[in-house]
Write a protein that holds these residues in place. Structure first.
Motif, PDB file in Angstrom:
ATOM      1  N   ASP A  87       0.839  -1.207   0.000  1.00 53.76           N
ATOM      2  CA  ASP A  87       0.000   0.000   0.000  1.00 53.76           C
ATOM      3  C   ASP A  87       0.871   1.253   0.000  1.00 53.76           C
ATOM      4  N   LEU A  88       1.377   1.603  -1.173  1.00 50.71           N
ATOM      5  CA  LEU A  88       2.398   2.636  -1.265  1.00 50.71           C
ATOM      6  C   LEU A  88       2.160   3.535  -2.471  1.00 50.71           C
ATOM      7  N   ALA A  89       2.353   4.832  -2.286  1.00 49.12           N
ATOM      8  CA  ALA A  89       2.241   5.778  -3.404  1.00 49.12           C
ATOM      9  C   ALA A  89       3.190   6.937  -3.177  1.00 49.12           C
ATOM     10  N   MET A  90       3.391   7.719  -4.234  1.00 50.89           N
ATOM     11  CA  MET A  90       4.158   8.955  -4.106  1.00 50.89           C
ATOM     12  C   MET A  90       3.313  10.064  -4.740  1.00 50.89           C
ATOM     13  N   VAL A  91       3.001  11.081  -3.933  1.00 54.06           N
ATOM     14  CA  VAL A  91       2.230  12.216  -4.437  1.00 54.06           C
ATOM     15  C   VAL A  91       3.219  13.305  -4.841  1.00 54.06           C
ATOM     16  N   PHE A  92       3.101  13.757  -6.084  1.00 53.72           N
ATOM     17  CA  PHE A  92       4.003  14.797  -6.610  1.00 53.72           C
ATOM     18  C   PHE A  92       3.317  16.148  -6.532  1.00 53.72           C
ATOM     19  N   VAL A  93       3.968  17.096  -5.900  1.00 52.62           N
ATOM     20  CA  VAL A  93       3.477  18.472  -5.905  1.00 52.62           C
ATOM     21  C   VAL A  93       4.380  19.235  -6.882  1.00 52.62           C
ATOM     22  N   ILE A  94       3.824  19.542  -8.046  1.00 51.63           N
ATOM     23  CA  ILE A  94       4.630  20.139  -9.118  1.00 51.63           C
ATOM     24  C   ILE A  94       4.565  21.663  -9.010  1.00 51.63           C
ATOM     25  N   ALA A 113       4.614  23.607   0.495  1.00 56.58           N
ATOM     26  CA  ALA A 113       4.186  22.213   0.305  1.00 56.58           C
ATOM     27  C   ALA A 113       4.696  21.342   1.453  1.00 56.58           C
ATOM     28  N   MET A 114       5.929  21.581   1.862  1.00 56.38           N
ATOM     29  CA  MET A 114       6.499  20.781   2.969  1.00 56.38           C
ATOM     30  C   MET A 114       5.744  21.036   4.274  1.00 56.38           C
ATOM     31  N   ASN A 170      10.310  20.748  -6.915  1.00 56.93           N
ATOM     32  CA  ASN A 170       9.095  19.948  -6.728  1.00 56.93           C
ATOM     33  C   ASN A 170       9.199  19.033  -5.518  1.00 56.93           C
ATOM     34  N   VAL A 171       8.058  18.895  -4.826  1.00 57.57           N
ATOM     35  CA  VAL A 171       8.043  18.117  -3.584  1.00 57.57           C
ATOM     36  C   VAL A 171       7.342  16.790  -3.846  1.00 57.57           C
ATOM     37  N   LYS A 172       7.941  15.705  -3.366  1.00 60.08           N
ATOM     38  CA  LYS A 172       7.345  14.382  -3.517  1.00 60.08           C
ATOM     39  C   LYS A 172       7.003  13.850  -2.132  1.00 60.08           C
ATOM     40  N   VAL A 173       5.828  13.225  -2.020  1.00 54.27           N
ATOM     41  CA  VAL A 173       5.340  12.788  -0.713  1.00 54.27           C
ATOM     42  C   VAL A 173       5.122  11.284  -0.723  1.00 54.27           C
ATOM     43  N   LEU A 174       5.900  10.593   0.084  1.00 53.44           N
ATOM     44  CA  LEU A 174       5.757   9.142   0.197  1.00 53.44           C
ATOM     45  C   LEU A 174       4.627   8.850   1.178  1.00 53.44           C
ATOM     46  N   CYS A 175       3.674   8.010   0.755  1.00 53.57           N
ATOM     47  CA  CYS A 175       2.487   7.771   1.591  1.00 53.57           C
ATOM     48  C   CYS A 175       1.860   6.425   1.238  1.00 53.57           C
TER      49      CYS A 175
END
Ligand code: ADP
Ligand code: DP6
Ligand code: CO
Length: 331
Positions: free
Chosen positions: A178-185, A267-268, A290-295
Motif C-alpha cells: 500500500d504505497l504511493a508517491m504524491v508529486f506536488v509540481i 508544500a512541505m 518539486n516536492v514528492k510525498v511518500l504515503c
C-alpha cells in the motif's frame, strides 16, 4: 541500399529515497555512494532509435523538436557506447524521444530518458546485453538512469574503484504494498543548475560533503529492512532525513545554492501538518523545486486534497510503483 536497425523502448522515472549526489569518476559516472529508489508509473519516456547506414551523423528529436548541437552531442556520446559494442563505430542514428514528464525540472527525466535509450539501442542492434550490463550502460548517460531499467524499489550498487562493470542497479523489492508517491509540481521549467553541475559543486565546495558517504551508508542499512517489513513510517523518516541532508549540503556549498522555491516550503509545511493529524506522509526532494510525498496508496487522495487549497489540481499527481523498462510495440 541502406540498412536500418530500429527499436522503441519505454522507461519510467524513479525517485531516490536514498540519494545519489556525487561522482567518484565523472567520465564513467561512478558514484560516491550506493543509492536506492522507487520507480513510478505516472512519469515515463518513450524513445525510438533508428540506426541507418545512410546517415552521416546522429539526429535527435525531443518532443517533436529537432535538438541543438549540445543536446545531440550528449546523445551521440551515449550512442557511441552501443556502436562500439556492436563493432559499428560509424553507424549513425535518428533518435526520437517523448518525455511524459517535464524535462530537466527535477522530476528525473534524465533517468527515464537514458534507460529508454539504452533499452532501445540494445534491442535495435541486437546486442542482447543482460540486465546488469545494460544498467552499467544506462548509468553512463545519467547515473539515475541505471535504476530506471528496473521496477519497484531498486538499489544501485556503487561498485569498486574504477571498475565500470561493478556499478549497476538491481531490483530490491517489488513494492506491491500500500504505497504511493504524491508529486506536488511547483515548477515544470528546466532548472538553472542541472543535477550534474549541482552535485559536482556540492562535492567540491560543501564542507558537509565529508559526512555524506557515511550518512548514506547508515541510511541504506536502516531503510532496507524497513522496506522489506513494509514499515512506511521508518522508510519515510529515513528517506526524508536523507533528502534534507542532501539539500543542507547545497546550502553550505560555496557559493551557496538551493533547489527550493518558496512554494516548496509551503508544500512541505502541508506535509508536516498531515503528519500532525496522524497521516503518514514523508517528504523527498531532488535537484528541483518539486516536492514528492511518500504515503500509503489508500490515503493518496486524502493527501492530494490537503494540497488543494494552495495548489491547483493539475499540480498534484498521484504516482504508484512502476514497472521495469520494456520494449514498445512496433508501429
Ligand atoms: P532531471 O531532473 O529531469 O533528471 P537533469 O538535469 O538530471 O534533470 O537532466 C536533464 C537532461 O537530461 C536534459 O537537459 C537532457 O540533456 C537530458 N534528457 C532529458 N530527457 C531526455 C530524453 N528524452 N532523451 C535524451 N536526453 C534527455
Ligand atoms: C538528486 O542522475 O540526474 O535526483 O548522473 O549527472 O546525469 P547525472 O545526474 P542525475 O542525478 C540525480 C540526482 C538526484 C538523486 C538521485 O536520483 O539519486
Ligand atoms: Co536527472
Amino acid at each position: 541500399m541502406n540498412e536500418i536497425h530500429s527499436a522503441g523502448y519505454r522507461a519510467h522515472t524513479n525517485i531516490a529515497l536514498i540519494k545519489y549526489w556525487g561522482k567518484r569518476n565523472k567520465e564513467l559516472f561512478l558514484p560516491v555512494t550506493s543509492s536506492l529508489s522507487l520507480t513510478l508509473d505516472a512519469f515515463y519516456t518513450d524513445t525510438h532509435v533508428e540506426f541507418d547506414t545512410s546517415l552521416t551523423g546522429d539526429v535527435f528529436y525531443l518532443g517533436g523538436e529537432l535538438q541543438n548541437e549540445a543536446n545531440t552531442a550528449k546523445v551521440s556520446r551515449f550512442l557511441d557506447l552501443f556502436r562500439e559494442t556492436a563493432g559499428k563505430p560509424n553507424l549513425y542514428a535518428k533518435v526520437t524521444s517523448v518525455n511524459h514528464v517535464p524535462t530537466a525540472a527535477g522530476l528525473a527525466s534524465s533517468a527515464s530518458a537514458f534507460a529508454a535509450l539504452a533499452g532501445a539501442c540494445n534491442l535495435a542492434l541486437d546486442l542482447q546485453l543482460d540486465a546488469q550490463t545494460l544498467s552499467t550502460y544506462a548509468r553512463q548517460g545519467s547515473g539515475s538512469a541505471s535504476r530506471s531499467l528496473l521496477g519497484g524499489f531498486v538499489e544501485w550498487h556503487k561498485g569498486e574503484g574504477d571498475e565500470s562493470a561493478s556499478s549497476y542497479a538491481e531490483a530490491f523489492d517489488d513494492a506491491d504494498w500500500d504505497l504511493a508517491m504524491v508529486f506536488v509540481i511547483i515548477n515544470r521549467n528546466a532548472k538553472k543548475i542541472d543535477s550534474r553541475l549541482g552535485m559536482e559543486h556540492t562535492n567540491q565546495t560543501s564542507p558537509f560533503y565529508a559526512l555524506w558517504p557515511q550518512e548514506v551508508e547508515k541510511d541504506l542499512a536502516m531503510i532496507k529492512p524497513a522496506i522489506k517489513a513494509h514499515d512506511l513510517d521508518t522508510v519515510g523518516q529515513i528517506a526524508e532525513h536523507n533528502a534534507m541532508k542532501m539539500h543542507a549540503m547545497t546550502i553550505a556549498a560555496k557559493p551557496s545554492f538551493t533547489y527550493w522555491e518558496p512554494a516548496s516550503i509551503e508544500a512541505m509545511t502541508i506535509v508536516r501538518e498531515l503528519r500532525e493529524q496522524g497521516i503518514p506522509a514523508y517528504i523527498t526532494m531532488d535537484a528541483g523545486p518539486n516536492v514528492k510525498v511518500l504515503c500509503r496508496a489508500s490515503q493518496a487522495e486524502t493527501i492530494k486534497a490537503a494540497f488543494a487549497p494552495r495548489f491547483g489540481a493539475d499540480q498534484v499527481v498521484i504516482a504508484k510503483p512502476g514497472p521495469a523498462a520494456h520494449p514498445l510495440e512496433k508501429e
